[in-house]
Design a protein around this motif. Sequence first.
Motif, PDB file in Angstrom:
ATOM      1  N   SER A 133      -0.100 -10.320 -23.000  1.00  0.00           N
ATOM      2  CA  SER A 133      -0.109  -9.382 -21.887  1.00  0.00           C
ATOM      3  C   SER A 133      -0.523  -7.993 -22.355  1.00  0.00           C
ATOM      4  O   SER A 133       0.066  -7.427 -23.276  1.00  0.00           O
ATOM      5  N   THR A 204      -3.515  -5.216 -13.068  1.00  0.00           N
ATOM      6  CA  THR A 204      -2.686  -6.316 -12.589  1.00  0.00           C
ATOM      7  C   THR A 204      -1.403  -5.766 -11.982  1.00  0.00           C
ATOM      8  O   THR A 204      -0.903  -4.722 -12.405  1.00  0.00           O
ATOM      9  N   TYR A 205      -0.887  -6.493 -10.989  1.00  0.00           N
ATOM     10  CA  TYR A 205       0.313  -6.072 -10.281  1.00  0.00           C
ATOM     11  C   TYR A 205       1.163  -7.299  -9.977  1.00  0.00           C
ATOM     12  O   TYR A 205       0.696  -8.254  -9.351  1.00  0.00           O
ATOM     13  N   ASP A 206       2.406  -7.298 -10.484  1.00  0.00           N
ATOM     14  CA  ASP A 206       3.332  -8.395 -10.221  1.00  0.00           C
ATOM     15  C   ASP A 206       4.021  -8.161  -8.881  1.00  0.00           C
ATOM     16  O   ASP A 206       4.904  -7.305  -8.757  1.00  0.00           O
ATOM     17  N   LYS A 212       3.683 -13.621  -7.223  1.00  0.00           N
ATOM     18  CA  LYS A 212       2.399 -13.869  -7.875  1.00  0.00           C
ATOM     19  C   LYS A 212       1.875 -12.590  -8.527  1.00  0.00           C
ATOM     20  O   LYS A 212       2.225 -11.482  -8.121  1.00  0.00           O
ATOM     21  N   ARG A 213       1.048 -12.792  -9.522  1.00  0.00           N
ATOM     22  CA  ARG A 213       0.382 -11.659 -10.169  1.00  0.00           C
ATOM     23  C   ARG A 213      -0.967 -11.424  -9.489  1.00  0.00           C
ATOM     24  O   ARG A 213      -1.814 -12.318  -9.429  1.00  0.00           O
ATOM     25  N   GLU A 214      -1.151 -10.228  -8.964  1.00  0.00           N
ATOM     26  CA  GLU A 214      -2.388  -9.875  -8.297  1.00  0.00           C
ATOM     27  C   GLU A 214      -3.293  -9.122  -9.278  1.00  0.00           C
ATOM     28  O   GLU A 214      -2.829  -8.309 -10.066  1.00  0.00           O
ATOM     29  N   THR A 235      -1.403  -2.463 -16.306  1.00  0.00           N
ATOM     30  CA  THR A 235      -0.559  -3.077 -15.287  1.00  0.00           C
ATOM     31  C   THR A 235       0.012  -1.984 -14.393  1.00  0.00           C
ATOM     32  O   THR A 235       0.287  -0.869 -14.851  1.00  0.00           O
TER      33      THR A 235
END
Length: 253
Positions: A133, A204-206, A212-214, A235
């Motif tokens: 990550s 990325t955005y949780d 879900k991870r967008e 992130t």
Amino acid sequence: MGQQLLIQNENTVYEPVVQDEITWTTERKGAAGKLEFKVIKDDILKFEEGNPVAFKVDNTNLFYGFVFKKKMDKTKIVTTTAYDQLRYLKNKDTRVYTNKRADEVVKSIANDYQLNVGVLENTEYVIAKKAESNQSLFDIILNALDETIRNKKEMYVLYDDFGKLCLKNLERMKVGLIIDEETGENYDYESSIDSDTYNQIKLTYDNSDTGKREVYMAKDSSNIEKWGVLQYFDTIDEKTNRSSESKGIIRII
């Protein structure tokens, strides 16, 4: 020792007049090959960041890379830094993979980032599962190689062979060559794509609501053709709606 330096700008290949010596630097682990040189700017020579550079000694291919930094003083001497393809492994990303060998990880990354590949030796050891990550591509690859060392007791080295990424057992590697050069003074003009410059943005955005991870991406395809992929990755923090790292000034092309 006969040296030849070539710089290509679009369809024109230049063999500029070199001032002082050329320095080629390589490291075994975690760094791109670097070529530093000074050339005389005349009415014919024209090159810019992203242009390919080739360096040969006695007709032996030693370095193939791309201009990342150049600086010209009042005497029309252009101090230039070029890096090979490994420079693009400084891009950050998040990757999850299962049942892959280290050489397969390298091949997958090369495909995603439009890097040319040469010989990738089969590292044999299969990594069951790994999640990386917000890591540099260098670290993702080196982590896979480290796990291979621990389990197979053999070391593999990632390097650039005149424009092609290669992965070989350390025992089959050769020692590099380093040539020193002096630096200049006077007033300076400098342009660079070596730091804080990006042509592809990946965030990325949780999402806690969906679980879900967008992933959000934006890129400049025409600039990528010119400079290669220079990715900014981060992130987004759900609570603050900001990225997870503090930011300085970055240049997005």
